[in-house]
Design an enzyme around this catalytic site. Structure first.
Site, PDB file in Angstrom:
ATOM      1  N   GLU A  99       0.827  -1.206   0.000  1.00  0.00           N
ATOM      2  CA  GLU A  99       0.000   0.000   0.000  1.00  0.00           C
ATOM      3  C   GLU A  99       0.860   1.253   0.000  1.00  0.00           C
ATOM      4  OE1 GLU A  99      -3.292   2.471  -0.054  1.00  0.00           O
ATOM      5  OE2 GLU A  99      -3.202   0.333  -0.440  1.00  0.00           O
ATOM      6  N   GLY A 109      18.332   6.845  -1.547  1.00  0.00           N
ATOM      7  CA  GLY A 109      19.618   6.502  -2.149  1.00  0.00           C
ATOM      8  C   GLY A 109      20.502   5.665  -1.236  1.00  0.00           C
ATOM      9  N   GLY A 113      14.874   1.693   0.436  1.00  0.00           N
ATOM     10  CA  GLY A 113      13.728   1.280  -0.381  1.00  0.00           C
ATOM     11  C   GLY A 113      13.937  -0.098  -0.972  1.00  0.00           C
ATOM     12  N   TYR A 147      11.377   1.101  -9.612  1.00  0.00           N
ATOM     13  CA  TYR A 147      10.672  -0.178  -9.628  1.00  0.00           C
ATOM     14  C   TYR A 147      11.060  -1.015 -10.848  1.00  0.00           C
ATOM     15  CZ  TYR A 147       7.736   2.022  -6.040  1.00  0.00           C
ATOM     16  OH  TYR A 147       7.277   2.655  -4.909  1.00  0.00           O
TER      17      TYR A 147
END
Length: 175
Positions: A99, A109, A113, A147
């Site tokens: 979500e 960076g 993530g 992504y």
């Protein structure tokens, strides 16, 4: 850097990250979640048999991961991933739906993530999910490129539909 499951002590941080993400996505005024709502959604336990409670009937609605690292004042949270299970009728298996993914601007960076997405992919595999998916705003080019670099494929032929507020009320009452 460490990735761990969120605990009830993380609710205020999660809400702050949600608000920061909404600000980035140009929708800050749309956040109505509260710490109490998030605590119930993320950490509710199913009620005893025969007891009916609206939102806790099935247990937690979602889960969250926290990314953290050593900072000047000790360990500091630098990101989160909030996710839940969905289901694919085509595969017959559950999936994992991301979500929200958020990393603080100063930690972007750093690999936070990527680490969060790798941990979510591992959770999907551990839980026998056939899919791991999420949505991204069409204008968010940095996220789309990030992504894609991880192997994600955009579902160009699919469009999200949503019914909320008065439209949801009217639809529910029309049946």
């Amino acid at each position: 850097m460490k990735i761990r499951f969120a605990t009830p002590d993380d609710v205020a941080t999660i809400l702050r990250f949600i608000r920061d993400l909404a600000e980035y996505e140009r929708e800050a005024d749309k956040v109505v979640a509260t710490e109490a709502l998030l605590a119930e959604a993320l950490f509710a336990t199913p009620p005893a048999a025969g007891i009916h409670q609206s939102s806790t009937l099935m247990g937690p609605a979602a889960e969250a991961l926290i990314a953290e690292r050593d900072g000047p004042d000790g360990i500091e949270p630098i990101g989160m991933a909030l996710f839940f299970h969905n289901f694919s009728t085509w595969t017959g298996w559950r999936g994992l739906y991301l979500e929200d993914l958020y990393v603080t601007p100063e930690a972007r960076g750093s690999g936070a993530g990527t680490a969060l997405l790798k941990r979510l992919a591992a959770i999907a595999k551990e839980r026998n999910c056939s899919r791991f998916e999420w949505s991204v705003l069409t204008w968010n080019t940095p996220a789309i490129e990030f992504y894609r670099s991880l192997g994600a494929v955009s579902m160009e032929d699919w469009r999200i539909n949503r019914v909320t507020g008065d439209a949801l009320d009217r639809l529910a009452e029309s049946g």
